[in-house]
Design a protein around this motif. Structure first.
Motif, PDB file in Angstrom:
ATOM      1  N   LEU A   1     -54.595 -13.063  58.963  1.00  0.00           N
ATOM      2  CA  LEU A   1     -54.444 -14.196  58.028  1.00  0.00           C
ATOM      3  C   LEU A   1     -53.983 -15.436  58.802  1.00  0.00           C
ATOM      4  O   LEU A   1     -52.915 -15.435  59.410  1.00  0.00           O
ATOM      5  CB  LEU A   1     -53.415 -13.807  56.955  1.00  0.00           C
ATOM      6  CG  LEU A   1     -53.146 -14.780  55.818  1.00  0.00           C
ATOM      7  CD1 LEU A   1     -54.416 -15.101  55.031  1.00  0.00           C
ATOM      8  CD2 LEU A   1     -52.088 -14.211  54.858  1.00  0.00           C
ATOM      9  N   PRO A   2     -54.801 -16.514  58.790  1.00  0.00           N
ATOM     10  CA  PRO A   2     -54.400 -17.696  59.572  1.00  0.00           C
ATOM     11  C   PRO A   2     -53.286 -18.491  58.887  1.00  0.00           C
ATOM     12  O   PRO A   2     -53.049 -18.341  57.690  1.00  0.00           O
ATOM     13  CB  PRO A   2     -55.681 -18.533  59.638  1.00  0.00           C
ATOM     14  CG  PRO A   2     -56.699 -17.867  58.821  1.00  0.00           C
ATOM     15  CD  PRO A   2     -56.108 -16.668  58.150  1.00  0.00           C
ATOM     16  N   MET A   3     -52.632 -19.362  59.655  1.00  0.00           N
ATOM     17  CA  MET A   3     -51.526 -20.166  59.122  1.00  0.00           C
ATOM     18  C   MET A   3     -51.926 -21.634  59.109  1.00  0.00           C
ATOM     19  O   MET A   3     -52.903 -22.019  59.731  1.00  0.00           O
ATOM     20  CB  MET A   3     -50.297 -19.948  59.999  1.00  0.00           C
ATOM     21  CG  MET A   3     -49.840 -18.507  59.907  1.00  0.00           C
ATOM     22  SD  MET A   3     -48.512 -18.031  60.989  1.00  0.00           S
ATOM     23  CE  MET A   3     -49.270 -17.935  62.581  1.00  0.00           C
ATOM     24  N   MET A   4     -51.172 -22.423  58.365  1.00  0.00           N
ATOM     25  CA  MET A   4     -51.427 -23.869  58.375  1.00  0.00           C
ATOM     26  C   MET A   4     -50.094 -24.623  58.301  1.00  0.00           C
ATOM     27  O   MET A   4     -49.098 -24.090  57.812  1.00  0.00           O
ATOM     28  CB  MET A   4     -52.355 -24.273  57.221  1.00  0.00           C
ATOM     29  CG  MET A   4     -51.723 -24.182  55.864  1.00  0.00           C
ATOM     30  SD  MET A   4     -52.817 -24.883  54.588  1.00  0.00           S
ATOM     31  CE  MET A   4     -51.612 -25.262  53.315  1.00  0.00           C
TER      32      MET A   4
ATOM     33  N   GLU B   1     -51.792 -31.884  60.553  1.00  0.00           N
ATOM     34  CA  GLU B   1     -51.939 -31.645  62.000  1.00  0.00           C
ATOM     35  C   GLU B   1     -51.705 -32.922  62.806  1.00  0.00           C
ATOM     36  O   GLU B   1     -51.168 -32.883  63.903  1.00  0.00           O
ATOM     37  CB  GLU B   1     -53.341 -31.110  62.337  1.00  0.00           C
ATOM     38  CG  GLU B   1     -53.667 -29.743  61.780  1.00  0.00           C
ATOM     39  CD  GLU B   1     -54.124 -29.775  60.323  1.00  0.00           C
ATOM     40  OE1 GLU B   1     -54.175 -30.878  59.737  1.00  0.00           O
ATOM     41  OE2 GLU B   1     -54.391 -28.692  59.777  1.00  0.00           O
ATOM     42  N   ARG B   2     -52.108 -34.067  62.248  1.00  0.00           N
ATOM     43  CA  ARG B   2     -51.997 -35.339  62.976  1.00  0.00           C
ATOM     44  C   ARG B   2     -50.558 -35.694  63.312  1.00  0.00           C
ATOM     45  O   ARG B   2     -50.290 -36.472  64.219  1.00  0.00           O
ATOM     46  CB  ARG B   2     -52.538 -36.470  62.085  1.00  0.00           C
ATOM     47  CG  ARG B   2     -53.987 -36.734  62.263  1.00  0.00           C
ATOM     48  CD  ARG B   2     -54.466 -37.750  61.290  1.00  0.00           C
ATOM     49  NE  ARG B   2     -53.920 -39.091  61.512  1.00  0.00           N
ATOM     50  CZ  ARG B   2     -54.158 -40.114  60.698  1.00  0.00           C
ATOM     51  NH1 ARG B   2     -54.904 -39.944  59.631  1.00  0.00           N
ATOM     52  NH2 ARG B   2     -53.657 -41.290  60.940  1.00  0.00           N
TER      53      ARG B   2
ATOM     54  N   ILE C   1     -52.414 -41.668  54.244  1.00  0.00           N
ATOM     55  CA  ILE C   1     -51.747 -40.475  54.804  1.00  0.00           C
ATOM     56  C   ILE C   1     -50.656 -39.962  53.851  1.00  0.00           C
ATOM     57  O   ILE C   1     -50.067 -38.925  54.079  1.00  0.00           O
ATOM     58  CB  ILE C   1     -51.135 -40.759  56.196  1.00  0.00           C
ATOM     59  CG1 ILE C   1     -50.098 -41.890  56.125  1.00  0.00           C
ATOM     60  CG2 ILE C   1     -52.219 -41.059  57.206  1.00  0.00           C
ATOM     61  CD1 ILE C   1     -49.307 -42.068  57.429  1.00  0.00           C
ATOM     62  N   LEU C   2     -50.404 -40.719  52.757  1.00  0.00           N
ATOM     63  CA  LEU C   2     -49.308 -40.385  51.839  1.00  0.00           C
ATOM     64  C   LEU C   2     -49.848 -39.474  50.727  1.00  0.00           C
ATOM     65  O   LEU C   2     -50.171 -39.934  49.633  1.00  0.00           O
ATOM     66  CB  LEU C   2     -48.723 -41.670  51.253  1.00  0.00           C
ATOM     67  CG  LEU C   2     -48.432 -42.756  52.306  1.00  0.00           C
ATOM     68  CD1 LEU C   2     -48.190 -44.103  51.665  1.00  0.00           C
ATOM     69  CD2 LEU C   2     -47.254 -42.336  53.177  1.00  0.00           C
TER      70      LEU C   2
ATOM     71  N   GLY D   1     -52.819 -33.796  47.504  1.00  0.00           N
ATOM     72  CA  GLY D   1     -51.502 -34.237  47.052  1.00  0.00           C
ATOM     73  C   GLY D   1     -50.566 -33.071  46.853  1.00  0.00           C
ATOM     74  O   GLY D   1     -49.358 -33.200  46.953  1.00  0.00           O
ATOM     75  N   ILE D   2     -51.120 -31.911  46.569  1.00  0.00           N
ATOM     76  CA  ILE D   2     -50.273 -30.746  46.311  1.00  0.00           C
ATOM     77  C   ILE D   2     -50.174 -29.866  47.560  1.00  0.00           C
ATOM     78  O   ILE D   2     -49.103 -29.428  47.930  1.00  0.00           O
ATOM     79  CB  ILE D   2     -50.814 -29.963  45.097  1.00  0.00           C
ATOM     80  CG1 ILE D   2     -50.647 -30.851  43.851  1.00  0.00           C
ATOM     81  CG2 ILE D   2     -50.092 -28.640  44.914  1.00  0.00           C
ATOM     82  CD1 ILE D   2     -51.214 -30.301  42.577  1.00  0.00           C
ATOM     83  N   TYR D   3     -51.297 -29.642  48.233  1.00  0.00           N
ATOM     84  CA  TYR D   3     -51.262 -28.747  49.395  1.00  0.00           C
ATOM     85  C   TYR D   3     -51.717 -29.387  50.693  1.00  0.00           C
ATOM     86  O   TYR D   3     -52.225 -28.695  51.567  1.00  0.00           O
ATOM     87  CB  TYR D   3     -52.061 -27.476  49.135  1.00  0.00           C
ATOM     88  CG  TYR D   3     -51.231 -26.414  48.462  1.00  0.00           C
ATOM     89  CD1 TYR D   3     -49.988 -26.079  48.970  1.00  0.00           C
ATOM     90  CD2 TYR D   3     -51.665 -25.754  47.344  1.00  0.00           C
ATOM     91  CE1 TYR D   3     -49.204 -25.116  48.361  1.00  0.00           C
ATOM     92  CE2 TYR D   3     -50.904 -24.780  46.730  1.00  0.00           C
ATOM     93  CZ  TYR D   3     -49.668 -24.475  47.248  1.00  0.00           C
ATOM     94  OH  TYR D   3     -48.902 -23.520  46.664  1.00  0.00           O
ATOM     95  N   PHE D   4     -51.583 -30.684  50.832  1.00  0.00           N
ATOM     96  CA  PHE D   4     -51.723 -31.384  52.110  1.00  0.00           C
ATOM     97  C   PHE D   4     -53.086 -31.295  52.784  1.00  0.00           C
ATOM     98  O   PHE D   4     -53.376 -32.062  53.689  1.00  0.00           O
ATOM     99  CB  PHE D   4     -50.663 -30.940  53.161  1.00  0.00           C
ATOM    100  CG  PHE D   4     -49.547 -30.078  52.637  1.00  0.00           C
ATOM    101  CD1 PHE D   4     -48.713 -30.556  51.643  1.00  0.00           C
ATOM    102  CD2 PHE D   4     -49.315 -28.810  53.119  1.00  0.00           C
ATOM    103  CE1 PHE D   4     -47.672 -29.772  51.137  1.00  0.00           C
ATOM    104  CE2 PHE D   4     -48.278 -28.020  52.623  1.00  0.00           C
ATOM    105  CZ  PHE D   4     -47.467 -28.509  51.634  1.00  0.00           C
ATOM    106  N   LEU D   5     -53.916 -30.324  52.370  1.00  0.00           N
ATOM    107  CA  LEU D   5     -55.201 -30.127  53.051  1.00  0.00           C
ATOM    108  C   LEU D   5     -56.269 -31.029  52.442  1.00  0.00           C
ATOM    109  O   LEU D   5     -56.359 -31.123  51.222  1.00  0.00           O
ATOM    110  CB  LEU D   5     -55.689 -28.698  52.820  1.00  0.00           C
ATOM    111  CG  LEU D   5     -55.272 -27.607  53.757  1.00  0.00           C
ATOM    112  CD1 LEU D   5     -55.864 -26.286  53.276  1.00  0.00           C
ATOM    113  CD2 LEU D   5     -55.741 -27.898  55.162  1.00  0.00           C
ATOM    114  N   PRO D   6     -57.116 -31.643  53.258  1.00  0.00           N
ATOM    115  CA  PRO D   6     -58.252 -32.385  52.695  1.00  0.00           C
ATOM    116  C   PRO D   6     -59.146 -31.447  51.869  1.00  0.00           C
ATOM    117  O   PRO D   6     -59.267 -30.259  52.205  1.00  0.00           O
ATOM    118  CB  PRO D   6     -58.997 -32.891  53.932  1.00  0.00           C
ATOM    119  CG  PRO D   6     -58.042 -32.748  55.063  1.00  0.00           C
ATOM    120  CD  PRO D   6     -57.096 -31.637  54.713  1.00  0.00           C
TER     121      PRO D   6
END
Ligand code: FAD
Length: 447
Positions: free
Chosen positions: A293-296, A349-350, A322-323, A176-181
């Motif tokens: 350093l990778p990006m997202m 990414e989707r 997805i929300l 919810g805060i940083y979009f990543l699972p």
């Protein structure tokens, strides 16, 4: 003309660096590629619809950002409205979890959140979080490097968090805060974001912006820099670094090979921008971590409605949809709108390649599962993506974040990805900008 300092990027990092240096009497030029200042904290008009880079919350424990705003003549309390609780909507169950987040400002709501909500989380679920948070905080302080190798999911499994507590509390507080699972999100970053709240628990609450972030926050900082003699050029992309005959940095190059001469250069773009501007230094040992350093990405969706979708403008999470997080904003950030939803999508990414029309269909379908019905109410919509703006918060990356100081004479870095304790947040960007300003001043004084 030679400037004392040229700064690439007018996000909060570049603006805070620019303001601190201007306050010290330095001649500052900021070059910003976008037409407006603010970067990831901006708002603009997109073909007739008012939009923003994505909805943001100002955390009560932030210190550097409010102090910077006061220096620019902005009173943070007039720019924000404070929330004392957040809602978590439970997919398919027409239920919600109400969490008090302000121990002092909203004490009763906090206690109700802990003792109530029994139809979603039992006492056993809630208690299963106690060892998770206690160990997490301890590991954050004592073994940060080790903690950064765990994902939130792995750390929750290790400490016996129940499925319900994971789904309805840890997913909202992470994705919810940083979009990543949570299986791709570093436990170190997770606990690091909460850690500053512990000694400053009395300050905890979250602020929603009363107006677009460029309008109420970033443009006033830019105006103050200009008032102090600085200059800000929007729509000017920095394309490279200039060097003098002795190999020392002497400024930057803009579009059409335009040269901007300065004694010091601060690259205050997001990580992707820094990698582009500094590409000729790819093999320099001082920048090797920056290039590793990778990006997202982040993906947001904004919907104009014929009336408000929610009773209140309040931060809301939709775990297992997805929300990732969303808020109604027609009574706060977008007061010209009759109804306005600003949504952060997960996993991002989707949605990067998806047509906005298709995303809208999926967004409406997922809102339906949370009991929010949007069919026939949508007036307009926009998808705003940030394909590479964030450094990756996946496990194992924290050690790669570069310091603001480089060993290249005349070059300093700023930006939320650089080393500072607040990760990718507005506070982190400002702290990085202030650190960069202090280093720049020192270098200018040295001559
Ligand atoms: C959807 C979303 C939600 C968020 N939610 C929150 C939140 O709730 N709370 C919170 O604290 N933080 C939040 N953040 C994070 C916060 O916005 C960022 O951490 C912060 O704004 C980063 O500031 P910055 O100055 O480091 O980078 P940016 O804001 O990215 O600024 C960099 C600037 O450099 C410019 N630039 C890039 N390349 C060049 C070039 N070659 N030449 C010139 N200019 C260039 C860019 O256009 C940009 O303006 C959120 C971010 C997003 C996207």
């Amino acid at each position: 003309m030679e400037w004392d300092v040229v700064i690439a990027g007018a996000g909060l990092a570049g603006l805070s660096c620019g303001l601190e240096l201007s306050l010290q009497g330095k001649k500052v030029l900021i070059l910003e590629a976008d037409p407006v200042v603010g970067g990831r904290c901006s708002n603009w008009n997109d073909g007739g619809m008012a939009v923003e880079s994505g909805f943001h919350r100002f955390i009560g424990y932030y210190k550097a950002l409010p102090s910077l705003l006061r220096k620019a003549g902005v009173n943070p309390d007039e720019m924000l409205t404070w929330e004392e609780k957040i809602d978590v909507l439970i997919k398919g169950k027409n239920k919600k979890l109400v969490l008090g987040i302000a121990p002092i400002h909203g004490f009763i709501k906090m206690i109700r959140g802990i003792t109530g909500n029994q139809d979603v989380l039992t006492m056993r679920d809630k208690l299963s979080l106690v060892p998770f948070f206690l160990h997490g905080y301890k590991d954050y302080l004592l073994r940060p490097g080790k903690l950064d190798h765990y994902s939130i999911k792995a750390y929750a499994d290790r400490h016996g968090v129940t499925d319900a507590a994971f789904d309805y509390l840890l997913i909202p507080l992470s994705s919810g805060i940083y979009f990543l699972p949570p299986d791709r999100y570093s436990a170190y970053v997770f606990f690091g974001l909460f850690a500053p709240a512990i000694p400053k628990f009395y300050k905890m609450r979250i602020g929603a912006f009363l107006g677009g972030m460029t309008d109420v926050m970033c443009q006033p900082i830019a105006d103050k820099i200009i008032e102090l003699g600085g200059s800000i050029q929007t729509g000017e992309k920095v394309t490279g670094i200039l060097m003098d005959d002795l190999g020392k940095i002497s400024g930057v190059q803009g579009t059409n090979r335009k040269k901007y001469r300065a004694r010091q250069v601060v690259v205050a773009t997001s990580l992707v921008g820094a990698k582009q501007i500094l590409s000729s230094y790819k093999d320099h040992p001082s920048l090797s971590n920056l290039f590793k350093l990778p990006m997202m990405p982040a993906a947001t969706f904004q919907i104009e409605l014929d009336k408000p979708a929610l009773e209140k403008d309040i931060t809301t999470f939709g775990p297992k949809t997805i929300l990732a997080s969303f808020a109604e904003q027609s009574r706060t950030t977008f007061r010209e709108s009759e109804g306005r939803l600003s949504i952060i999508l997960t996993p991002p990414e989707r949605f990067l390649e998806m047509e906005a029309e298709e995303t809208l269909k999926r967004v409406i379908a997922d809102f339906q599962t949370l009991g929010i019905h949007l069919n026939g109410k949508v007036k307009d919509y926009r998808q705003i993506n940030h394909p590479e703006d964030f450094y990756s918060l996946a496990p194992g990356n924290d050690a790669l974040r570069p310091d603001q100081q480089t060993s290249i004479e005349g070059l300093i870095l700023a930006g939320d990805y650089t080393k500072q304790p607040f990760f990718s947040t507005m506070e982190g960007a400002v702290v990085s900008g202030q650190k960069a300003a202090a280093l720049t001043l020192k270098a200018l004084e040295k001559g």
